[in-house]
Design a protein around this motif. Structure first.
Motif, short mmCIF file in Angstrom:
data_model
loop_
_atom_site.label_atom_id
_atom_site.label_comp_id
_atom_site.label_asym_id
_atom_site.label_seq_id
_atom_site.Cartn_x
_atom_site.Cartn_y
_atom_site.Cartn_z
N THR A 13 -4.39 -1.13 -7.22
CA THR A 13 -4.48 -1.77 -5.90
C THR A 13 -3.39 -2.81 -5.73
OG1 THR A 13 -6.86 -1.39 -5.81
CG2 THR A 13 -5.99 -3.11 -4.37
N LYS A 14 -3.17 -3.60 -6.76
CA LYS A 14 -2.11 -4.62 -6.72
C LYS A 14 -0.75 -3.96 -6.53
CE LYS A 14 0.08 -8.05 -9.66
NZ LYS A 14 0.12 -8.62 -11.01
N ASN A 15 -0.49 -2.89 -7.26
CA ASN A 15 0.80 -2.20 -7.15
C ASN A 15 1.00 -1.59 -5.77
OD1 ASN A 15 1.56 -2.88 -9.75
ND2 ASN A 15 0.75 -0.99 -10.64
N VAL A 16 -0.06 -1.05 -5.19
CA VAL A 16 0.03 -0.48 -3.84
C VAL A 16 0.36 -1.59 -2.84
CG1 VAL A 16 -1.32 0.56 -1.97
CG2 VAL A 16 -1.43 1.52 -4.28
N ARG A 17 -0.29 -2.74 -2.96
CA ARG A 17 -0.01 -3.87 -2.05
C ARG A 17 1.44 -4.35 -2.20
NH1 ARG A 17 -3.93 -6.41 0.87
NH2 ARG A 17 -6.03 -5.73 0.42
N ALA A 19 4.01 -2.57 -3.23
CA ALA A 19 4.88 -1.54 -2.65
C ALA A 19 4.83 -1.61 -1.12
CB ALA A 19 4.45 -0.16 -3.13
N SER A 20 3.66 -1.85 -0.57
CA SER A 20 3.51 -1.96 0.88
C SER A 20 4.29 -3.16 1.40
CB SER A 20 2.03 -2.10 1.24
OG SER A 20 1.88 -2.34 2.62
N GLU A 21 4.18 -4.30 0.74
CA GLU A 21 4.91 -5.51 1.16
C GLU A 21 6.42 -5.29 1.06
OE1 GLU A 21 3.80 -8.34 2.57
OE2 GLU A 21 1.76 -7.56 2.54
N HIS A 22 6.84 -4.61 0.01
CA HIS A 22 8.27 -4.32 -0.15
C HIS A 22 8.76 -3.41 0.98
CE1 HIS A 22 12.11 -3.61 -2.08
NE2 HIS A 22 11.92 -2.31 -1.90
N ALA A 23 7.99 -2.39 1.31
CA ALA A 23 8.37 -1.48 2.39
C ALA A 23 8.40 -2.23 3.73
CB ALA A 23 7.39 -0.30 2.47
N LEU A 80 -1.20 -0.47 8.90
CA LEU A 80 -1.48 -1.00 7.57
C LEU A 80 -2.54 -2.09 7.63
CD1 LEU A 80 2.14 -1.18 6.12
CD2 LEU A 80 0.29 0.33 5.35
N ASN A 81 -2.51 -2.90 8.68
CA ASN A 81 -3.52 -3.93 8.84
C ASN A 81 -4.90 -3.30 9.05
OD1 ASN A 81 -4.32 -6.81 9.30
ND2 ASN A 81 -4.85 -5.98 11.31
N GLN A 82 -4.96 -2.25 9.85
CA GLN A 82 -6.23 -1.55 10.10
C GLN A 82 -6.81 -0.99 8.80
OE1 GLN A 82 -6.77 -2.78 13.33
NE2 GLN A 82 -7.80 -0.84 13.61
N GLU A 83 -5.93 -0.58 7.90
CA GLU A 83 -6.36 0.01 6.63
C GLU A 83 -6.60 -1.05 5.56
OE1 GLU A 83 -3.34 2.85 5.63
OE2 GLU A 83 -3.60 3.92 7.52
N GLY A 84 -6.37 -2.32 5.90
CA GLY A 84 -6.56 -3.41 4.93
C GLY A 84 -5.47 -3.46 3.89
#
Length: 142
Positions: A13-17, A19-23, A80-84
């Protein structure tokens, strides 16, 4: 073994967040790069947003293409916000920018032409912002 699995889920979960912030950071860089690519792109973007009647029909179509490229990352942030999957701080910034953009004279014209190309939930959110803006405007007919 369950504890190990939970640790893996937390790490994933941390890694996905991350990666999302980087994108998202890259999308914001790309937005800025688009508007600074040429003086003409910058001029048409700002004229189309702030003074849409100052553009001729060809420039207005160019504005719509530029604005779409600029606007899609905002839609992405909304999703992304809708998906948390977006930090609250990131969404606060994007939400403020979305509110500002929707209040500009050229946005409503863009939205009339391109609303149907956006997902229903995002379109409903934007419609809510536009409705709020219209309700805040003083009655010009009185």
């Amino acid at each position: 073994e369950t504890g190990h699995s939970l640790e893996q889920m937390i790490e994933n979960t941390k890694n996905v967040r991350i990666a999302s912030e980087h994108a998202r950071a890259q999308q914001r860089v790309d937005q800025a790069a688009l508007l600074s690519k040429t003086p003409d792109i910058n001029r048409i973007f700002w004229a189309g947003l702030l003074e849409p009647d100052s553009l001729d029909p060809v420039e207005h179509r160019y504005f719509e293409a530029i604005f779409t490229a600029y606007f899609l990352p905002v839609q992405s942030a909304f999703n992304l916000n809708q998906e948390g999957a977006l930090s609250s701080a990131e969404w606060e910034g994007q939400s403020a920018m979305l509110e500002w953009v929707t209040s500009q004279p050229g946005f409503e014209r863009y939205w009339e032409n391109w609303r149907s190309s956006h997902p229903t939930n995002f379109a409903a959110h934007v419609e809510g912002l536009l409705s709020d803006i219209r309700n805040e405007e003083p009655d010009r007919g009185a």
